[in-house]
Design a protein around this motif. Structure first.
Motif, PDB file in Angstrom:
ATOM      1  N   ASP A 149       5.185  12.867  20.308  1.00  0.00           N
ATOM      2  CA  ASP A 149       5.664  13.059  18.931  1.00  0.00           C
ATOM      3  C   ASP A 149       6.155  11.747  18.330  1.00  0.00           C
ATOM      4  O   ASP A 149       5.909  11.475  17.151  1.00  0.00           O
ATOM      5  CB  ASP A 149       6.781  14.106  18.881  1.00  0.00           C
ATOM      6  CG  ASP A 149       6.249  15.518  19.069  1.00  0.00           C
ATOM      7  OD1 ASP A 149       5.048  15.750  18.844  1.00  0.00           O
ATOM      8  OD2 ASP A 149       7.053  16.397  19.444  1.00  0.00           O
ATOM      9  N   ASN A 150       6.848  10.921  19.133  1.00  0.00           N
ATOM     10  CA  ASN A 150       7.292   9.602  18.653  1.00  0.00           C
ATOM     11  C   ASN A 150       6.097   8.775  18.190  1.00  0.00           C
ATOM     12  O   ASN A 150       6.103   8.210  17.088  1.00  0.00           O
ATOM     13  CB  ASN A 150       8.000   8.813  19.753  1.00  0.00           C
ATOM     14  CG  ASN A 150       9.335   9.348  20.177  1.00  0.00           C
ATOM     15  OD1 ASN A 150       9.724   9.172  21.335  1.00  0.00           O
ATOM     16  ND2 ASN A 150      10.081   9.998  19.301  1.00  0.00           N
ATOM     17  N   ARG A 174       4.400  10.045  14.981  1.00  0.00           N
ATOM     18  CA  ARG A 174       5.162   9.714  13.765  1.00  0.00           C
ATOM     19  C   ARG A 174       4.960   8.256  13.380  1.00  0.00           C
ATOM     20  O   ARG A 174       4.788   7.928  12.201  1.00  0.00           O
ATOM     21  CB  ARG A 174       6.643  10.040  13.948  1.00  0.00           C
ATOM     22  CG  ARG A 174       6.939  11.519  13.801  1.00  0.00           C
ATOM     23  CD  ARG A 174       8.421  11.822  13.568  1.00  0.00           C
ATOM     24  NE  ARG A 174       9.316  11.234  14.552  1.00  0.00           N
ATOM     25  CZ  ARG A 174       9.644  11.781  15.723  1.00  0.00           C
ATOM     26  NH1 ARG A 174       9.134  12.940  16.058  1.00  0.00           N
ATOM     27  NH2 ARG A 174      10.469  11.173  16.543  1.00  0.00           N
ATOM     28  N   GLU A 191       1.401   7.880  12.015  1.00  0.00           N
ATOM     29  CA  GLU A 191       1.318   8.408  10.655  1.00  0.00           C
ATOM     30  C   GLU A 191       1.910   7.427   9.653  1.00  0.00           C
ATOM     31  O   GLU A 191       1.369   7.232   8.559  1.00  0.00           O
ATOM     32  CB  GLU A 191       2.003   9.768  10.572  1.00  0.00           C
ATOM     33  CG  GLU A 191       1.222  10.860  11.279  1.00  0.00           C
ATOM     34  CD  GLU A 191       1.968  12.178  11.398  1.00  0.00           C
ATOM     35  OE1 GLU A 191       3.120  12.286  10.909  1.00  0.00           O
ATOM     36  OE2 GLU A 191       1.399  13.116  11.986  1.00  0.00           O
ATOM     37  N   THR A 192       3.011   6.782  10.017  1.00  0.00           N
ATOM     38  CA  THR A 192       3.624   5.771   9.150  1.00  0.00           C
ATOM     39  C   THR A 192       2.668   4.599   8.951  1.00  0.00           C
ATOM     40  O   THR A 192       2.500   4.103   7.829  1.00  0.00           O
ATOM     41  CB  THR A 192       4.950   5.276   9.762  1.00  0.00           C
ATOM     42  OG1 THR A 192       5.833   6.386   9.895  1.00  0.00           O
ATOM     43  CG2 THR A 192       5.599   4.214   8.902  1.00  0.00           C
ATOM     44  N   ASN A 239      -4.621  16.422  17.955  1.00  0.00           N
ATOM     45  CA  ASN A 239      -3.934  15.487  17.059  1.00  0.00           C
ATOM     46  C   ASN A 239      -4.893  14.532  16.379  1.00  0.00           C
ATOM     47  O   ASN A 239      -4.632  14.092  15.263  1.00  0.00           O
ATOM     48  CB  ASN A 239      -2.839  14.733  17.823  1.00  0.00           C
ATOM     49  CG  ASN A 239      -1.637  15.621  18.048  1.00  0.00           C
ATOM     50  OD1 ASN A 239      -0.954  16.015  17.119  1.00  0.00           O
ATOM     51  ND2 ASN A 239      -1.396  15.983  19.296  1.00  0.00           N
TER      52      ASN A 239
END
Length: 171
Positions: free
Chosen positions: A54-55, A58, A61-62, A94
């Protein structure tokens, strides 16, 4: 442009987290590190823990938000799909999410029938035979030696092309 090469000899270290971290690294090359990534590194460095999936998602995505168009290549995906580890499915799941949310142009190489078409509904499949055929035709045209040797030998050209396509079956 970013790429992932799945190596069947390194499947234990090519976790979804590591693969997405590799994409982040490639996309951030020669760019300033986002504050989010700096904070994540500091957090995990002081605790001596690895980042979670998850880290990394994120952070990715940034990073993806900074691009208007991204070309992503995943080579030998079938090597990854052959592992029956539930976590491996997270990578494809994902990857699909990223393709659907960001301006990602994705190219996947895999053996035939190793990935469900419904996972990538807007995709086009190009059989490897078509690539090989184009490559061989191009070699016939651009190689002076081949052009000269096969100038009047269309039957031999066809035989060579057929043999090359047959030899890559299952690659």
């Amino acid at each position: 442009l970013a790429y992932i090469y799945i190596n069947h000899k390194e499947l234990e270290i090519q976790t979804p987290t590591a693969l997405f971290a590799s994409l982040c690294k490639q996309l951030l090359l020669n760019k300033p590190l986002p504050l989010m990534l700096q904070n994540l590194w500091q957090y995990h460095h002081t605790r001596q823990t690895p980042p979670t999936l998850d880290n990394m998602l994120r952070v990715l995505e940034t990073v993806l938000c900074e691009y208007h168009k991204i070309y992503l290549i995943v080579d030998a995906l079938d090597e990854y799909l052959n592992i029956t580890d539930e976590q491996r499915g997270l990578f494809v799941q994902n990857l699909v999410k990223i393709v659907n949310q960001f301006p990602v142009h994705l190219m996947i190489t895999t053996r035939p029938n190793n990935i469900s078409q419904d996972r990538f509904p807007n995709s086009q499949q190009v059989p490897v035979e078509a690539d090989i055929t184009l490559y061989v035709e191009n070699q016939f045209k651009t190689s002076d030696n081949l052009s000269r040797l096969l100038a009047n030998e269309s039957q031999l050209k066809d035989s060579i092309q057929t043999a090359m396509v047959k030899d890559v079956d299952g690659m």
